[in-house]
Design a protein around this motif. Structure first.
Motif, short mmCIF file in Angstrom:
data_model
loop_
_atom_site.label_atom_id
_atom_site.label_comp_id
_atom_site.label_asym_id
_atom_site.label_seq_id
_atom_site.Cartn_x
_atom_site.Cartn_y
_atom_site.Cartn_z
N ARG A 23 0.96 -1.05 0.14
CA ARG A 23 -0.09 0.18 0.01
C ARG A 23 0.88 1.20 0.03
O ARG A 23 1.96 1.38 0.64
CB ARG A 23 -1.01 0.14 1.25
CG ARG A 23 -1.89 -1.00 1.07
CD ARG A 23 -3.21 -0.66 2.01
NE ARG A 23 -4.29 -1.38 1.68
CZ ARG A 23 -4.75 -2.40 2.15
NH1 ARG A 23 -3.88 -3.11 3.04
NH2 ARG A 23 -5.77 -3.19 1.96
N GLU A 24 0.25 2.40 -0.63
CA GLU A 24 1.27 3.49 -0.73
C GLU A 24 0.70 4.36 0.54
O GLU A 24 -0.53 4.75 0.90
CB GLU A 24 0.65 4.38 -2.06
CG GLU A 24 1.47 5.60 -2.20
CD GLU A 24 1.39 6.14 -3.39
OE1 GLU A 24 1.81 7.39 -3.54
OE2 GLU A 24 1.07 5.66 -4.41
N GLN A 26 1.04 8.04 2.25
CA GLN A 26 1.37 9.30 2.31
C GLN A 26 2.35 9.82 2.97
O GLN A 26 1.89 9.79 4.20
CB GLN A 26 0.13 10.31 1.98
CG GLN A 26 -0.72 9.79 1.04
CD GLN A 26 -0.49 10.28 -0.19
OE1 GLN A 26 0.44 11.09 -0.29
NE2 GLN A 26 -0.46 9.29 -1.38
#
Length: 128
Positions: A23-24, A26
């Motif tokens: 998962r990216e 932020q």
């Protein structure tokens, strides 16, 4: 890889960590640097807050990251079948060392192994 190996990863306890790693997230470098500059104590390797000291714990790794904290050591001896897979992946990695860049980048590694199927693709994904 998920549709093929979902049940294997679930049984081995690595499904949640794989999902977490893919998962990216932020990032806000200013906030992280601010927290470290304000609260990090290099002498004790802890964050110092008004209510006391705090640091990363195994429980935090388990609950927040979903990473297993129990099980075999990473460097446990491999069985004969997996020893063969290890030799193959090491040989492939050495092939990358002969390339102009002298290293296996994420993109080159993915392009080389993605879609070949079988155990080698699976091991290459996990090693990435």
């Amino acid at each position: 890889m998920l549709p093929i190996h979902d049940s294997t990863w679930q049984r081995s306890g690595i499904l949640d960590p794989i999902k977490a790693l893919t998962r990216e997230i932020q990032r806000d470098p200013a906030t992280i640097l601010g927290l470290v500059a304000e609260s990090w104590c290099a002498d004790t390797n802890t964050f110092v807050f008004e209510w006391g000291e705090s640091t990363i714990t195994l429980e935090g790794v388990l609950i927040l990251g979903g990473f297993p904290v129990l099980g075999q050591f990473v460097n446990a001896p491999l069985n004969e079948e997996m020893g063969g897979v290890e030799k193959t992946i090491v040989k492939e990695h050495r092939g990358f060392n002969k390339m102009k860049s002298k290293k296996a980048s994420h993109g080159a590694w993915l392009n080389h192994f993605m879609g070949i199927g079988g155990e080698l693709e699976h091991v290459a994904f996990l090693s990435l």
